[in-house]
Structure formats: C-alpha cells, structure tokens
Design a protein around this motif. Structure first.
Motif, PDB file in Angstrom:
ATOM      1  N   LYS A  25       1.968  33.930 -14.742  1.00  0.00           N
ATOM      2  CA  LYS A  25       2.444  34.587 -15.958  1.00  0.00           C
ATOM      3  C   LYS A  25       1.951  36.026 -15.953  1.00  0.00           C
ATOM      4  O   LYS A  25       0.828  36.313 -15.528  1.00  0.00           O
ATOM      5  N   ARG A  26       2.803  36.889 -16.448  1.00  0.00           N
ATOM      6  CA  ARG A  26       2.403  38.291 -16.514  1.00  0.00           C
ATOM      7  C   ARG A  26       1.902  38.603 -17.924  1.00  0.00           C
ATOM      8  O   ARG A  26       2.637  38.500 -18.889  1.00  0.00           O
ATOM      9  N   ILE A  27       0.640  38.944 -17.987  1.00  0.00           N
ATOM     10  CA  ILE A  27      -0.002  39.148 -19.277  1.00  0.00           C
ATOM     11  C   ILE A  27      -0.260  40.636 -19.508  1.00  0.00           C
ATOM     12  O   ILE A  27      -1.003  41.274 -18.752  1.00  0.00           O
ATOM     13  N   GLY A  28       0.369  41.189 -20.517  1.00  0.00           N
ATOM     14  CA  GLY A  28       0.182  42.604 -20.841  1.00  0.00           C
ATOM     15  C   GLY A  28      -1.029  42.788 -21.726  1.00  0.00           C
ATOM     16  O   GLY A  28      -1.218  42.066 -22.694  1.00  0.00           O
ATOM     17  N   VAL A  86      -1.467  43.154 -16.622  1.00  0.00           N
ATOM     18  CA  VAL A  86      -0.880  44.496 -16.698  1.00  0.00           C
ATOM     19  C   VAL A  86      -1.656  45.284 -17.735  1.00  0.00           C
ATOM     20  O   VAL A  86      -1.625  44.976 -18.926  1.00  0.00           O
ATOM     21  N   ASP A  87      -2.371  46.308 -17.259  1.00  0.00           N
ATOM     22  CA  ASP A  87      -3.109  47.175 -18.164  1.00  0.00           C
ATOM     23  C   ASP A  87      -2.159  48.288 -18.589  1.00  0.00           C
ATOM     24  O   ASP A  87      -1.624  49.009 -17.750  1.00  0.00           O
ATOM     25  N   THR A  88      -1.909  48.413 -19.890  1.00  0.00           N
ATOM     26  CA  THR A  88      -0.910  49.386 -20.338  1.00  0.00           C
ATOM     27  C   THR A  88      -1.574  50.583 -21.014  1.00  0.00           C
ATOM     28  O   THR A  88      -2.699  50.486 -21.498  1.00  0.00           O
ATOM     29  N   ASP A 133       4.965  38.059 -20.263  1.00  0.00           N
ATOM     30  CA  ASP A 133       5.094  36.662 -20.716  1.00  0.00           C
ATOM     31  C   ASP A 133       4.077  36.328 -21.803  1.00  0.00           C
ATOM     32  O   ASP A 133       4.126  35.256 -22.398  1.00  0.00           O
ATOM     33  N   GLY A 134       3.128  37.217 -21.986  1.00  0.00           N
ATOM     34  CA  GLY A 134       2.108  36.987 -22.985  1.00  0.00           C
ATOM     35  C   GLY A 134       1.345  38.286 -23.195  1.00  0.00           C
ATOM     36  O   GLY A 134       1.438  39.197 -22.369  1.00  0.00           O
ATOM     37  N   VAL A 135       0.624  38.377 -24.311  1.00  0.00           N
ATOM     38  CA  VAL A 135      -0.052  39.625 -24.627  1.00  0.00           C
ATOM     39  C   VAL A 135      -1.507  39.360 -25.013  1.00  0.00           C
ATOM     40  O   VAL A 135      -1.803  38.442 -25.771  1.00  0.00           O
ATOM     41  N   GLU A 210      -6.273  28.764 -22.134  1.00  0.00           N
ATOM     42  CA  GLU A 210      -5.588  27.946 -23.129  1.00  0.00           C
ATOM     43  C   GLU A 210      -4.227  28.549 -23.522  1.00  0.00           C
ATOM     44  O   GLU A 210      -3.231  27.845 -23.622  1.00  0.00           O
ATOM     45  N   TYR A 211      -4.213  29.863 -23.714  1.00  0.00           N
ATOM     46  CA  TYR A 211      -2.991  30.506 -24.205  1.00  0.00           C
ATOM     47  C   TYR A 211      -1.970  30.747 -23.091  1.00  0.00           C
ATOM     48  O   TYR A 211      -0.771  30.681 -23.332  1.00  0.00           O
ATOM     49  N   PHE A 212      -2.438  31.090 -21.914  1.00  0.00           N
ATOM     50  CA  PHE A 212      -1.501  31.554 -20.880  1.00  0.00           C
ATOM     51  C   PHE A 212      -1.451  30.639 -19.659  1.00  0.00           C
ATOM     52  O   PHE A 212      -0.767  30.934 -18.696  1.00  0.00           O
ATOM     53  N   GLY A 213      -2.204  29.567 -19.699  1.00  0.00           N
ATOM     54  CA  GLY A 213      -2.258  28.700 -18.533  1.00  0.00           C
ATOM     55  C   GLY A 213      -1.000  27.859 -18.373  1.00  0.00           C
ATOM     56  O   GLY A 213      -0.187  27.780 -19.260  1.00  0.00           O
TER      57      GLY A 213
END
Lengths: 213, 228
Positions: A25-28, A86-88, A133-135, A210-213
């Motif tokens: 998952k790509r987490i921003g 992803v560090d924005t 996919d998640g933040v 828990e949130y992004f797994g």
C-alpha cells in the motif's frame, strides 16, 4: 518532454500498483509545513530499511517534491506489513519567499524555493487525488490544529474514504497538547509521538500495521 | 446546542444571533458546529469542546468552502449581471441557511437541495426573519477589533428587505474579489509569492508541474485529451 515522460511513467507505475493486491500500500505522509513529516518518514525508513528518505530542516518547505521509500517492511507480532512511504511537501495556502529570507537565504534562492514549494503543494494535492492508498496525517502538537488547511485536507481524505492515522508529533516540546488535536479531529484516533526523539514509535508502528496492513 | 464556542465551551442555538458579535462569555470568535444529537457538556472553563459525530464539521466545512466558491463563480465577475444584493444573499446563505423567499431561489442556480432538509428551530427562524435590534447587540458593538474585520455597523443599510446577516457581513466586494482570486489554482502575486487554492488543485484533472515567472503554468495533460 523528458520530464513529462518520466512523470507519465511514474504515474502509470502508480496506477499499476493501485490495482494489484500483492503490492504494498502506498501511504502518503501529509500535513502542514514543519510538522515533522520528513523526520517521521526518515525515522520509519531508518528503523526498518536502514536508510533515510530525505533531508530534514527547521526551514519550512525543505521537502519540495514528494519522496518515496518503497517496500518498507514493518514487523508487528510476527506479521509483516509492507508499505511504500511517500513523504510529501507541507501543504499550505500561501507561500512567500520573504519567509525564507529570515533563514539566511539569498533572495534568488528564496524565490526559487518558494516556487518549488508551490509546485510541491500542487503535486501533493494531485497525489492525494489518485495515488495514495492511505494517509498518515502529521500535526505539530505544539501549534493550533484548527486551521483551514488541516480541516480541508482531512475533509478531502475522509471524502475519499482513505484510512487515515493522525499523529500528534513533537510531544517532546513543552507547549505540546495532544488533547487539542484529539478535540479538533475526534472522529479519528490520534497517536502522540516525537519523531525526532523516537518516543512512542512502537504504538505508531502498531497502528500503521493495523490501519494499512 | 448546535454551536459551541471553542474557547469557553458555551453553547448556542442553531443560527443564534448571539454569536454574530463574538461569544458573550469570552469574546471568542470560533464556533464549532455540533450536529443534532451530539452530546455537549457546557464547560465554563478552558476545557475544549466535545467531539461532534462522525459526519461532522470537516466534510461540512469542505462542502461549504466548495459551495461558497461555486456561488461566487456562478455569481460571475465583480460587475456581473446579478444584482449585488442577490449575490451577497447567496454568499450569506452558503454559510448556513436555505432560502426562505422563492424570489431569491430563481436567481441563484447554485442553491443546494440538501440545504433545505434540516428542520429549523426558533433561533434559526428568528435569525432569518428578523433584523437584529440595536439593543440586542452589545453596546460596544462597533469595537476596534470588529472594524478591523470590516464589519458594517448596525443599520448602515436600512433599505433592502430584512436579512439577518446584513448588519454584520464583511465587505462584499472584498469578499467577492478574494473568492474570485481563490478560484484560480495558484495565484502568482509576484515571483516567489503564491496563493494556492487547495480544493482547486485537488479537483483539477491536470497536474501543475512547473510554474513560470510570467504566470504561466506547465501542466501534465490528462491521457484522455492527449490521445485525441
């Protein structure tokens, strides 16, 4: 056109990862400038991959392009969760080069930094639309969380139905108030931490799993 | 008590006029909207407000921002064809209410259908129907801080029909200009100084990848357009 082609490639790559279940998952990592997003990204990357994502700085808008660290494997309770971080760039409604002049910067450099930061915000907003996919929403717990930018971004994230984890960073500072953030966004769980000191990172990793797994 | 002062926690009825001149308790001017059924404890002190429900203020705020921008855009350029009175009514409405007079709806294409659903309580009805009497306002109403925010003094414009927010509204032209400006994704004030409209940046298909000093943007054209 080289830039366009590269961009197109990276977007197609992004699109392809979105539709494949096995891919991480790509987490921003989003939030206002100077909330500690890069410090957190580096902390996560160093803890689990051994190297960093990008330079950290006290000068706002140090991160002016989204930076990615792929395949970060986080182990929790014997289970492995793989994410791309992803560090924005910090999201804001105003960018002014004069702000950078206070940090011993020449005018030309400050103007360039300002322009790049603005492009970075445009990029971050665009990524939010399609490519994450998640933040992880990072807030500086020593400042007022009731801002237009925070309210709007969290609203957008909610409207996209993206999983979001709110982190109250900088709890090592005296003025820090985690409760103020909990009150501002009570519909989400708020996790306190100091990315700089590494405080409470265990809970952060638990929640990421828990949130992004 | 759908509105609550974020400073002292005092609650207000939906649409209550008391809030127009700041919280009577502490002078605070940030109020959190509490949807119906939310549990609010009225705390006297610095204790922060209770959480609203999950459908809460955030989405509402985003929607409201979008609606305000839309209203102003559909209200056209500063000297557009809509009467000024009508436009600022829409602007005021976008903040909290639905039209009570059919003649207003005919001129405002952007009226949202979902605004009409909520039952209105007496404070809302009063806020919509009456002009605030001078003695309802604090005696020091046109204080220094208010004039900074460009509120009009009570009764400055006695002519048009009764509209609740009239006496406290910000300067219309300025507000309109600001919203028109914000409609642009990125406004270049001068090289190195930019204002960004986050909703626009988020909403647009194209992706601004580079800014030029002359105000031009380089954008990434969506695939669908490029292939034609």
């Amino acid at each position: 056109m080289g830039l366009l082609t590269n961009l197109k490639d990276s977007i197609s790559r992004a699109a392809s990862t979105l539709f494949s279940e096995e891919d991480p998952k790509r987490i921003g990592i989003y939030g206002p400038p100077n909330a500690g997003k890069t410090t957190l990204a580096n902390r996560i990357a160093r803890d689990w991959t051994g190297d960093a994502v990008g330079p950290e700085s006290h000068v706002p808008h140090e991160t002016r392009r989204a930076r990615r660290k792929e395949n970060v494997e986080i182990e929790r309770d014997g289970k492995k969760v793989t994410i791309d971080i992803v560090d924005t760039p910090g999201v804001t409604t105003k960018v002014d080069y004069t702000e950078f002049l206070e940090h011993d910067m020449e005018k030309d450099d400050a103007v360039r930094r300002s322009r790049e930061a603005t492009e970075g915000v445009a990029e971050a907003m665009h990524w939010l639309r399609e490519d994450v996919d998640g933040v992880i929403y990072v807030l500086d717990s020593a400042t007022d969380p009731f801002t237009q930018v925070n309210t709007m971004l969290i609203g957008i994230i909610e409207s996209q139905d993206l999983p979001v984890l709110i982190l109250a960073n900088k709890i090592d500072l005296e003025e820090s108030s985690v409760q103020r953030i909990r009150n501002a966004y009570p519909q989400h769980e708020t996790i306190p931490l100091s990315a700089l000191e590494g405080d409470n990172m265990d809970e952060v990793y638990d929640k990421i799993a828990e949130y992004f797994g | 008590m759908p509105h609550q002062c974020t400073d002292c926690g005092r609650g207000f009825d939906d649409g209550s006029k008391e809030m127009l001149s700041g919280c009577p308790n502490c002078g605070g001017n940030k109020f959190q909207y509490q949807p119906e059924g939310a549990d609010i404890s009225e705390t006297p002190d610095a204790e922060p407000p209770e959480p609203p429900g999950p459908d809460s203020t955030v989405a509402r705020t985003v929607g409201k921002t979008a609606a305000s921008v839309r209203d102003f855009v559909s209200g056209s350029a500063p000297d557009g064809d809509r009467p000024a009175e009508q436009s600022h009514l829409d602007a005021d409405r976008s903040a909290d209410s639905q039209p009570s007079d059919p003649s207003h709806t005919s001129g405002s294409p952007s009226t949202e259908p979902d605004r009409t659903s909520a039952a209105e309580d007496s404070a809302q009805a009063s806020a919509r129907g009456d002009i605030v009497e001078p003695d309802e306002l604090p005696s020091d109403a046109p204080s220094a801080s208010e004039s900074e925010h460009q509120f009009r003094p009570v009764g400055a414009d006695p002519d048009p029909p009764a509209e609740p927010e009239q006496e406290d509204r910000p300067d219309l032209e300025e507000l309109r200009a600001e919203l028109n400006d914000q409609f642009e994704s990125i406004k270049v004030l001068e090289p190195g100084q930019y204002e960004l409209n986050l909703m626009e940046l988020y909403d647009r298909e194209e992706y601004i990848i580079a800014l030029q000093e002359d105000g031009h943007y380089s954008i990434q054209v969506p695939e669908t357009i490029r292939s034609e």
